[in-house]
Design an enzyme around this catalytic site. Structure first.
Site, mmCIF file in Angstrom:
data_model
loop_
_atom_site.group_PDB
_atom_site.id
_atom_site.type_symbol
_atom_site.label_atom_id
_atom_site.label_comp_id
_atom_site.label_asym_id
_atom_site.label_seq_id
_atom_site.Cartn_x
_atom_site.Cartn_y
_atom_site.Cartn_z
ATOM 1 N N TYR A 7 30.405 48.604 32.057
ATOM 2 C CA TYR A 7 29.524 48.508 33.217
ATOM 3 C C TYR A 7 28.153 48.319 32.624
ATOM 4 C CZ TYR A 7 33.153 50.693 36.120
ATOM 5 O OH TYR A 7 34.301 50.981 36.790
ATOM 6 N N HIS A 61 39.692 46.886 42.314
ATOM 7 C CA HIS A 61 39.494 48.161 41.615
ATOM 8 C C HIS A 61 40.537 49.190 42.067
ATOM 9 C CE1 HIS A 61 36.028 49.796 39.109
ATOM 10 N NE2 HIS A 61 36.796 50.858 39.204
ATOM 11 N N THR A 95 32.980 44.484 34.739
ATOM 12 C CA THR A 95 33.483 44.829 36.076
ATOM 13 C C THR A 95 32.387 44.593 37.106
ATOM 14 O OG1 THR A 95 34.994 46.406 35.103
ATOM 15 C CG2 THR A 95 34.526 46.690 37.442
HETATM 16 C C1 LIG Z 1 41.725 56.585 37.475
HETATM 17 C C2 LIG Z 1 41.199 55.202 37.466
HETATM 18 C C3 LIG Z 1 40.031 54.923 36.784
HETATM 19 C C4 LIG Z 1 39.536 53.623 36.746
HETATM 20 N N1 LIG Z 1 38.426 53.361 35.998
HETATM 21 C C5 LIG Z 1 38.013 52.079 35.878
HETATM 22 C C6 LIG Z 1 36.925 51.762 35.026
HETATM 23 O O1 LIG Z 1 36.347 52.637 34.376
HETATM 24 N N2 LIG Z 1 36.559 50.461 34.939
HETATM 25 C C7 LIG Z 1 37.185 49.469 35.643
HETATM 26 O O2 LIG Z 1 36.831 48.303 35.523
HETATM 27 N N3 LIG Z 1 38.210 49.751 36.454
HETATM 28 C C8 LIG Z 1 38.647 51.012 36.583
HETATM 29 N N4 LIG Z 1 39.718 51.283 37.389
HETATM 30 C C9 LIG Z 1 40.402 50.194 38.096
HETATM 31 C C10 LIG Z 1 41.535 49.623 37.238
HETATM 32 O O3 LIG Z 1 41.025 48.924 36.136
HETATM 33 C C11 LIG Z 1 42.423 48.658 38.045
HETATM 34 O O4 LIG Z 1 41.623 47.670 38.627
HETATM 35 C C12 LIG Z 1 43.264 49.354 39.122
HETATM 36 O O5 LIG Z 1 43.661 50.644 38.700
HETATM 37 C C13 LIG Z 1 44.503 48.524 39.441
HETATM 38 O O6 LIG Z 1 45.215 49.088 40.489
HETATM 39 P P1 LIG Z 1 46.507 50.029 40.293
HETATM 40 O O7 LIG Z 1 45.997 51.361 39.885
HETATM 41 O O8 LIG Z 1 47.131 50.043 41.647
HETATM 42 O O9 LIG Z 1 47.387 49.391 39.261
HETATM 43 C C14 LIG Z 1 40.213 52.590 37.450
HETATM 44 C C15 LIG Z 1 41.380 52.879 38.143
HETATM 45 C C16 LIG Z 1 41.878 54.170 38.162
HETATM 46 C C17 LIG Z 1 43.150 54.436 38.907
#
Ligand SMILES: Cc1cc2nc3c(=O)[nH]c(=O)nc-3n(C[C@H](O)[C@H](O)[C@H](O)COP(=O)(O)O)c2cc1C
Length: 385
Positions: free
Chosen positions: A178, A274, A204
């Site tokens: 970020y 996300h 992101t």
């Molecule tokens: C616990 C958690 C933390 C996440 N942290 C980030 C992050 O720090 N940066 C980011 O780009 N996406 C983050 N995401 C989004 C994931 O990269 C991804 O887009 C998303 O989890 C995909 O959906 P799914 O959980 O249904 O597979 C996070 C998702 C979760 C569940």
């Protein structure tokens, strides 16, 4: 009598209301519902990706599980991400030779070789699921399974620590960041990623503001990043002058932005809302991929397109690939699997590879790199709409 007859269709549709199911049944609950909280379901009893969700919910303290599970607002986008795949049925073709489909699992992402067209999404706070191994299980599991690991900006290991593990395993990893708007800090983040051995930066861009997350607020488990951030094409161009690493834009949610990305020379795009964690009402990546397929299909040829959100079955992966998506990400399933550490992550990879090739075979798909969009019926199945 007349009013009763008039009411009949409405009674019918009320009875047809379909409750949301976080994990379609696999039978795990019948065996383990009596297992006391805090205990771990044996790994050999995990037969589906959704089983990891069940096992993590049982094992983790509610605050830690909730951080992973939660979505924004009423969690309509979170639920839609999971359900949307059932809105479109397969059109299985038969009498085709699909015996070689397993050999078509490997793919390249930005020119790097991987054993399958799926990868681990960046997700912060791995320690919530595994305080001892933290993120190691994710990195080493990805290495063992031959898939891409994307390290989150707010991760529990430093990028240098992940770089060391990756170097030992001859592994390719990407680093998500970020950006803060402070050029000195941001340049340092790019330089550290490159020096540590990351092969691409994931920027992101779906998080210009805080996600409103009610379920998580209950446990004071807010987003790892916060506040408003400046995200413009001008910034993208500036960042491109700071690094020779490819910069992938994660969080594209419309055909217009996919086209803008191509016009602005983006290295690749990643369709994502996300995991439904930023703004409720945002579309699933399957819906966005379909929009691009219908309005600007050339995008899939001009640039590599990845997608994530709600992917839990082999057939979900096939539906995204059929539209032209190159590789598919999973977030929560890997975070839940990481409760078991490396072995859990490896197990998940094995399960999903097995599902992809068997679902492909039964759908008449012989080559995962050449799935016709006609392999799916894109007319909405309204039972799931
Ligand atoms: C616990 C958690 C933390 C996440 N942290 C980030 C992050 O720090 N940066 C980011 O780009 N996406 C983050 N995401 C989004 C994931 O990269 C991804 O887009 C998303 O989890 C995909 O959906 P799914 O959980 O249904 O597979 C996070 C998702 C979760 C569940």
């Amino acid at each position: 009598m007349r009013s009763t007859l008039l009411a009949l269709p409405f009674i019918g549709s009320a009875l047809a209301a379909r409750p949301f199911v976080n994990e379609p049944a696999t039978g795990i609950e019948e065996l383990f519902d009596s297992l006391p909280a805090g205990n771990l379901v044996p790994l050999n009893q995990i037969v589906a990706l959704h089983d990891f969700d069940y096992a993590a919910r049982k094992f983790l303290i509610p605050a830690n599980y909730t951080y992973y599970r939660n979505g924004a607002g009423g969690e309509w986008s979170y639920r839609n991400n999971l359900e949307v795949f059932q809105r479109y049925r397969l059109r299985p073709r038969v009498m085709l030779d699909v015996t070689g489909v397993e050999a078509t699992l490997p793919t390249t992402i930005l020119g790097y070789n991987f054993s399958a067209p799926f990868f681990i999404c960046p997700a912060s706070r791995a320690a919530n699921g595994n305080p001892t191994e933290v993120e190691r299980g994710l990195v080493e599991g990805a290495a063992a399974g031959g898939i891409l690991y994307n390290q989150a900006g707010y991760s529990d290991l430093s990028v240098e620590e992940v770089g060391e593990i990756a170097a030992k395993n001859n592994q390719t990893f990407f680093r998500q960041i970020y950006l803060t708007g402070n050029d000195t800090t941001d340049k340092t983040a790019f330089n550290r990623a490159k020096a540590a051995g990351a092969k691409a930066i994931i920027w992101t861009v779906d998080s210009a503001a805080d996600g409103v997350r009610h379920r998580a607020a209950r446990y004071s488990m807010g987003s790892a990043n916060g506040g408003f951030s400046l995200q413009t094409w001008g910034e993208y161009k500036k960042y491109k002058t700071w690094t020779d690493l490819p910069i992938v834009l994660k969080g594209i949610q419309t055909v217009e932005d996919a086209q803008e990305a191509v016009a602005n020379g983006a290295d690749a795009i990643w369709l994502s809302n996300h995991g439904g964690r930023q703004v409720d009402g945002s579309p699933s990546s399957l819906e966005v991929a379909l929009e691009i397929h219908q309005e600007a299909p050339e995008v899939f040829k001009q640039i590599e397109v990845y997608a994530d959100g709600g992917v839990r079955y082999g057939s979900d992966v096939l539906k995204l690939l059929a539209l032209g998506v190159r590789a598919v990400g999973l977030g929560r399933p890997f975070m839940y699997a990481n409760v078991y550490g490396t072995e859990g992550v490896k197990h998940l990879i094995k399960l999903l590879k097995n599902e992809i090739i068997n679902d492909a075979g039964n759908a008449g798909i012989a080559d995962l790199h050449n799935i016709s969009p006609r392999a799916i019926n894109w007319n909405v199945n309204h039972w799931y709409s």
